[in-house]
Design a protein around this motif. Structure first.
Motif, PDB file in Angstrom:
ATOM      1  N   LEU A 202       0.811  -1.210   0.000  1.00 56.31           N
ATOM      2  CA  LEU A 202       0.000   0.000   0.000  1.00 56.31           C
ATOM      3  C   LEU A 202       0.850   1.269   0.000  1.00 56.31           C
ATOM      4  O   LEU A 202       0.327   2.368  -0.108  1.00 56.31           O
ATOM      5  CB  LEU A 202      -0.934   0.012   1.210  1.00 56.31           C
TER       6      LEU A 202
ATOM      7  N   ASP B 221       2.690   2.435   2.518  1.00 54.96           N
ATOM      8  CA  ASP B 221       2.820   3.088   3.820  1.00 54.96           C
ATOM      9  C   ASP B 221       4.213   2.844   4.408  1.00 54.96           C
ATOM     10  O   ASP B 221       4.818   1.791   4.202  1.00 54.96           O
ATOM     11  CB  ASP B 221       1.774   2.551   4.793  1.00 54.96           C
TER      12      ASP B 221
ATOM     13  N   SER C 200      -4.677   4.193   1.378  1.00 54.50           N
ATOM     14  CA  SER C 200      -3.553   3.893   2.268  1.00 54.50           C
ATOM     15  C   SER C 200      -3.732   4.607   3.603  1.00 54.50           C
ATOM     16  O   SER C 200      -4.419   5.628   3.690  1.00 54.50           O
ATOM     17  CB  SER C 200      -2.237   4.329   1.625  1.00 54.50           C
TER      18      SER C 200
END
Length: 506
Positions: A40, A42, A413
């Motif tokens: 994602l 992150d 996200s």
């Protein structure tokens, strides 16, 4: 799960619970799949997992909801007050079952217990040999650090005392009392990490640790336990993103003594403590002082910022500067939202207002399946969100999020959600009265718990998961809800034809 002993020795109450009949944490299956946070985009809060996968430690842990006074263990914990006369459901049950000998020992021999300290009594008529009494702190946002350290001391002292007494099985109640305004989610973090660190150092002294929680806290522990006691390498890896940045010191003690805000850097929570889980009477004077200081200092702060000056060691001034900058940033985005062409986002149809609820509050609908997170221009998505919501959030409003048939490509996200939440002004959080998640999945449950625990505690109590569209009709009339046909069709396929007709009585 409550285990009833079918055959008991003579003289033992029939509802005594033996830990051997309760499932260990190592025996509770982990979810079949976990979100790949690295995919994602992150950034994890930790380079390595602070708490490693350890099957031996996991086998010592039991999560159970029930009557702590019925457990047949070496010791149980009683959360009380300084005079040891607190009246709460757990204490009342312990004293009732233990019999008069317990009150007599306390009144004659012990008498009192300091906050953060422990006192030990016999179990008397309880199945437990000992009762370890401790006094949790009163929570106040102004003394948050002190409360966190004191709560850690409660758990740490309980565990140390059990080691001194040669105790091998202990049942822990939630020491962070809601009666004393302690937020249950924050208290759970401290309890779990303190126990984890103790078992890492002195695991051989304890064979069983039972977290005894009530029905309101069981969900919190089910979400947080995998972070501190991961049951697989996958859970261990996921904890790098899910754990807060402060995971305590070597014994689980808090390590951020100067922080003014819980886990998130969001100044409006400090400016508006009315949405925190605290006693407001003790905060009113501070709130008035801050607002008065803001009105008096704004001009000076603007001048100081333009001149490159900063008041020396003045946290209030820093807070005011952050609030001014936050408001200015939002105003700039609002001007852009009104000036730019946002048809490429508005044309998707994933976010719109759909009528009002039964109290006349606007209902904002978000269609998860139609939100192409990986393809959409996120800057323009934020501008469209602001353009749509700014006139609505001046009063009360609700949001209905439909998670129906979404896929991973629709999932925003954590970093983008954090940015959006921190950009939006206080009125967005204050005037939001309910956030409904329709057709939730495991992902949405984890997401909502994680988000409201670590980023947005102010809206935690406003989030509600609904298994079907028809449950919305108790809060809004069907003719006020406009949703895509595929949602209705899907809902009918899983829930049947249970829809109210427009105008029909509800």
């Amino acid at each position: 799960m409550r285990i009833i002993m079918n055959q008991e020795p003579l003289g033992v109450a029939p509802d005594v619970i033996c830990p051997a009949g309760l499932p260990r944490w190592s025996e509770v299956p982990a979810p079949p799949f976990l979100t790949d946070y690295s995919a994602l985009g992150d950034i994890p809060a930790h380079s390595t997992a602070p708490f490693q996968y350890d099957p031996e430690i996991n086998h010592k842990i039991i999560l159970w909801s029930g009557d702590i006074s019925s457990l047949q263990v070496d010791a149980i914990v009683n959360s009380t007050n300084e005079s040891m006369t607190d009246s709460n459901p757990i204490s009342d049950r312990i004293f009732e079952r233990a019999g008069p000998g317990l009150k007599e020992e306390i009144s004659l021999d012990i008498r009192e217990c300091g906050t953060g300290e422990v006192r030990v009594t016999q179990g008397y008529e309880l199945p437990a040999r000992y009762i370890v009494h401790t006094v949790g702190p009163k929570y106040n946002i102004k003394c948050q650090t002190a409360a966190e350290n004191t709560l850690h001391s409660c758990y740490r002292n309980v565990l140390q005392k059990s080691r001194e007494l040669g105790i091998h099985s202990i049942a822990l109640c939630s020491v962070n009392s809601v009666k004393r305004n302690y937020p249950p989610d924050e208290g759970s973090h401290i309890a779990l990490r303190t126990v984890r660190r103790f078992l890492e150092k002195f695991g051989s002294s304890l064979d069983i640790v039972i977290f005894v929680v009530d029905s309101t806290d069981i969900g919190i522990y089910e979400v947080l336990l995998p972070l501190y006691f991961p049951r697989s390498k996958l859970e261990e890896e996921a904890s790098r993103w899910q754990l807060p940045s402060d995971v305590g010191g070597p014994d689980g003690e808090p390590m951020l003594p100067d922080r003014q805000i819980r886990i998130i850097d969001n100044p409006q929570h400090t400016l508006h403590p009315d949405e925190e889980s605290i006693d407001l009477t003790g905060q009113l004077e501070t709130l008035v002082t801050v607002e008065h200081a803001f009105s008096q200092m704004q001009g000076d702060l603007d001048q100081q910022r333009l001149l490159g000056e900063r008041p020396y060691n003045d946290p209030l001034a820093d807070l005011m500067v952050k609030e001014i900058q936050h408001q200015e940033r939002y105003e700039r985005l609002l001007r852009r939202a009104k000036a730019e062409d946002l048809t490429e986002v508005s044309g998707i149809g994933c976010l719109y207002q759909s009528g009002v609820d039964r109290l006349g509050r606007p209902v904002v609908v978000f269609i998860g399946k139609w939100f192409p997170f990986n393809k959409i221009n996120l800057d323009k998505a934020l501008l469209y969100l602001i353009a749509l919501l700014d006139p609505i959030v001046k009063g009360d409003y609700v949001i209905a999020y439909f998670h129906t048939l979404t896929t991973s490509s629709n999932y925003p996200s954590f970093s983008w959600l954090r940015e959006v939440y921190n950009i939006l002004p206080y009125k967005y959080k204050k005037n939001l009265k309910a956030f409904y998640i329709i057709h939730p999945t495991f992902w949405t449950k984890m997401m909502s718990w994680w988000f409201t625990t670590f980023m947005a505690p102010a809206i935690k109590q406003k989030v509600h998961s609904l298994q079907g569209v028809e449950y919305l009709y108790s809060v809004m009339s069907p003719d006020q809800l406009e949703i895509p046909a595929y949602i209705t069709e899907y809902d009918m396929s899983i829930n049947g034809l249970r829809y109210f007709q427009p105008g029909a009585p509800t």
